[in-house]
Write a protein that holds these residues in place. Structure first.
Motif, mmCIF file in Angstrom:
data_model
loop_
_atom_site.group_PDB
_atom_site.id
_atom_site.type_symbol
_atom_site.label_atom_id
_atom_site.label_comp_id
_atom_site.label_asym_id
_atom_site.label_seq_id
_atom_site.Cartn_x
_atom_site.Cartn_y
_atom_site.Cartn_z
ATOM 1 N N VAL A 60 0.857 -1.187 0.000
ATOM 2 C CA VAL A 60 0.000 0.000 0.000
ATOM 3 C C VAL A 60 0.889 1.232 0.000
ATOM 4 C CG1 VAL A 60 -1.842 -1.204 1.226
ATOM 5 C CG2 VAL A 60 -0.125 0.055 2.526
ATOM 6 N N PRO A 61 0.355 2.390 -0.373
ATOM 7 C CA PRO A 61 1.169 3.608 -0.343
ATOM 8 C C PRO A 61 1.636 3.932 1.071
ATOM 9 C CG PRO A 61 -0.834 3.930 -1.627
ATOM 10 C CD PRO A 61 -0.998 2.624 -0.919
ATOM 11 N N VAL A 62 2.890 4.290 1.210
ATOM 12 C CA VAL A 62 3.442 4.680 2.508
ATOM 13 C C VAL A 62 4.400 5.847 2.301
ATOM 14 C CG1 VAL A 62 4.700 3.987 4.573
ATOM 15 C CG2 VAL A 62 3.312 2.298 3.352
ATOM 16 N N THR A 63 4.135 6.950 2.999
ATOM 17 C CA THR A 63 5.013 8.120 2.987
ATOM 18 C C THR A 63 5.310 8.518 4.427
ATOM 19 O OG1 THR A 63 4.210 8.986 0.871
ATOM 20 C CG2 THR A 63 5.222 10.561 2.370
ATOM 21 N N LEU A 131 10.626 8.578 2.222
ATOM 22 C CA LEU A 131 11.081 9.309 3.402
ATOM 23 C C LEU A 131 11.342 10.749 2.997
ATOM 24 C CD1 LEU A 131 12.021 9.603 6.310
ATOM 25 C CD2 LEU A 131 14.263 8.701 5.614
ATOM 26 N N VAL A 132 10.494 11.648 3.472
ATOM 27 C CA VAL A 132 10.569 13.065 3.118
ATOM 28 C C VAL A 132 11.328 13.796 4.217
ATOM 29 C CG1 VAL A 132 9.242 15.137 2.569
ATOM 30 C CG2 VAL A 132 8.369 12.882 1.881
ATOM 31 N N PHE A 133 12.426 14.485 3.833
ATOM 32 C CA PHE A 133 13.229 15.185 4.840
ATOM 33 C C PHE A 133 13.958 16.347 4.181
ATOM 34 C CE2 PHE A 133 15.712 11.885 2.947
ATOM 35 C CZ PHE A 133 17.037 12.299 2.924
ATOM 36 N N ALA A 160 8.326 21.377 -4.782
ATOM 37 C CA ALA A 160 7.291 20.805 -3.922
ATOM 38 C C ALA A 160 7.429 21.255 -2.469
ATOM 39 C CB ALA A 160 7.318 19.287 -4.002
ATOM 40 N N PHE A 161 8.404 22.132 -2.189
ATOM 41 C CA PHE A 161 8.611 22.629 -0.830
ATOM 42 C C PHE A 161 8.443 24.151 -0.815
ATOM 43 C CE2 PHE A 161 10.739 18.566 -0.742
ATOM 44 C CZ PHE A 161 10.548 18.102 0.551
ATOM 45 N N PHE A 162 8.048 24.664 0.345
ATOM 46 C CA PHE A 162 7.963 26.112 0.504
ATOM 47 C C PHE A 162 8.245 26.461 1.960
ATOM 48 C CE2 PHE A 162 3.756 24.612 1.647
ATOM 49 C CZ PHE A 162 3.361 25.431 2.690
ATOM 50 N N ARG A 163 8.563 27.741 2.198
ATOM 51 C CA ARG A 163 8.832 28.217 3.554
ATOM 52 C C ARG A 163 7.761 29.213 3.973
ATOM 53 N NH1 ARG A 163 13.416 26.449 5.873
ATOM 54 N NH2 ARG A 163 15.051 25.607 4.493
ATOM 55 N N PRO A 181 7.461 12.205 -4.753
ATOM 56 C CA PRO A 181 7.426 10.759 -5.023
ATOM 57 C C PRO A 181 6.879 9.988 -3.832
ATOM 58 C CG PRO A 181 9.542 11.702 -5.655
ATOM 59 C CD PRO A 181 8.811 12.769 -4.901
ATOM 60 N N GLY A 182 6.153 8.923 -4.120
ATOM 61 C CA GLY A 182 5.596 8.093 -3.064
ATOM 62 C C GLY A 182 6.389 6.809 -2.896
#
Length: 327
Positions: A60-63, A131-133, A160-163, A181-182
């Motif tokens: 299954v999708p996992v983020t 893993l988003v970091f 895909a990132f903002f401050r 990405p997933g």
């Protein structure tokens, strides 16, 4: 007188061979199990079925998103959508969060912070999650490169990132998860098995959990059917959704091991959690406290819980917070 014509001998032999071949074919068609093992013959008989092998659950999708947890970073965004939130010890006695999303993914999550060496072993039980970091210390890059996770760094997906200008750097970075990405793997329900409550729980209304610098308090809310969370005397909230109240709180007491020796600006070494093996656990569910043992033999295995009597200690449906407390 008419003389009979004699057929050549090879014509007679051909007739005999054809007849033999026809007979053999008829026997095999009539009884396909005659020349096969008993199991094959049994399978061909009417009214018998061969048991099909159990189907393997589909990934299954996992983020997973690393989320800041200091005072200036709160309230965080996206905590209400997390299936599981891991509270990890980091340098200086503080904690950082690893939010696992599978059943639903929020549009935005954060503030996003750096990965830790702890994440490599901890998240392997989710297969190949994203893993988003924000980044990582150079010392742990080799460990991250060997992780099973799909590494999603800010530098590789800047659009895909903002401050948030209303917050100070570095506590203001957010990720738009649908644009990133997933990953996929075993879902939270397989990593942390669910089921009915066992017997033997002790009713409890509050339960404190202390790290070196962070002090958590979980209070049972019958209305929410969950545990209202506080950190250092302040309610933990998810921006736009209100107070955090997971259905289950798992206090998993773990060992710390030496890692790559990452230090903060003050020279404090970043701890590395050993999340495989076994150790004591406290599970809060349904207004009760259960004492028992956690077990995870290998990095690819999910984590299992048992009571002191050795009975399975599953978790209820709903969000779970797992606090990795050094013992």
């Amino acid at each position: 007188m008419t003389q009979r014509l004699r057929r050549p001998w090879w014509v007679a032999l051909a007739v005999v061979l054809v007849a033999a071949l026809a007979l053999t074919t008829w026997v095999l068609v009539a009884d396909p199990g005659a020349d096969s093992p008993d199991g094959a013959a049994e399978q061909s008989r009417p009214g018998t079925q061969q048991a099909a092998p159990p189907a393997q659950p589909r990934p299954v999708p996992v983020t997973v998103v690393k989320i800041d947890n200091v005072a200036v970073a709160r309230p965080q965004t996206g905590l209400d959508a997390a299936d599981v939130v891991y509270v990890e010890p980091v340098e200086g006695g503080f904690t950082r969060l690893a939010a696992v999303y599978s059943s639903r993914v929020p549009d935005v999550a954060g503030p996003v912070r750096s990965a830790r060496e702890t994440d490599v072993e901890l998240l392997a039980q989710y297969g190949r999650p994203a893993l988003v970091f924000s980044g990582a210390a150079p010392e742990i890059e080799p460990a991250l490169d060997g992780a099973t996770a799909v590494l999603v760094r800010q530098r590789d997906h800047t659009a895909a990132f903002f401050r948030d200008p209303a917050r100070p750097v570095p506590h203001n970075l957010y990720g738009r998860l649908p644009l990133l990405p997933g990953g996929s793997g075993p879902g939270p329900d397989r990593v942390l098995p669910r089921g009915p409550s066992p017997e033997g729980g002790t009713p409890v209304t509050e339960y404190p959990v202390d790290f070196a610098r962070d002090e958590y308090l979980f209070t049972w809310s019958p209305q929410r059917r969950g545990w209202l969370a506080e950190l250092d005397g302040t309610p933990l909230e998810s921006a736009g959704s209100g107070p955090v109240a997971p259905a289950t709180v798992v206090v998993q007491r773990v060992d710390l091991v030496e890692g790559a020796g990452v230090r903060d600006a003050a020279g404090t070494v970043s701890p590395v959690v050993r999340s495989t093996g076994t150790g004591p656990v406290t599970v809060l569910r349904d207004g009760n406290r259960f004492e028992g043992t956690w077990s995870r033999p290998d990095a690819a295995d999910g984590t299992r819980f048992t009571t002191r009597q050795g009975d399975p200690l599953p978790l209820p449906d709903g969000p779970v917070w797992v606090l990795l407390v050094p013992r």
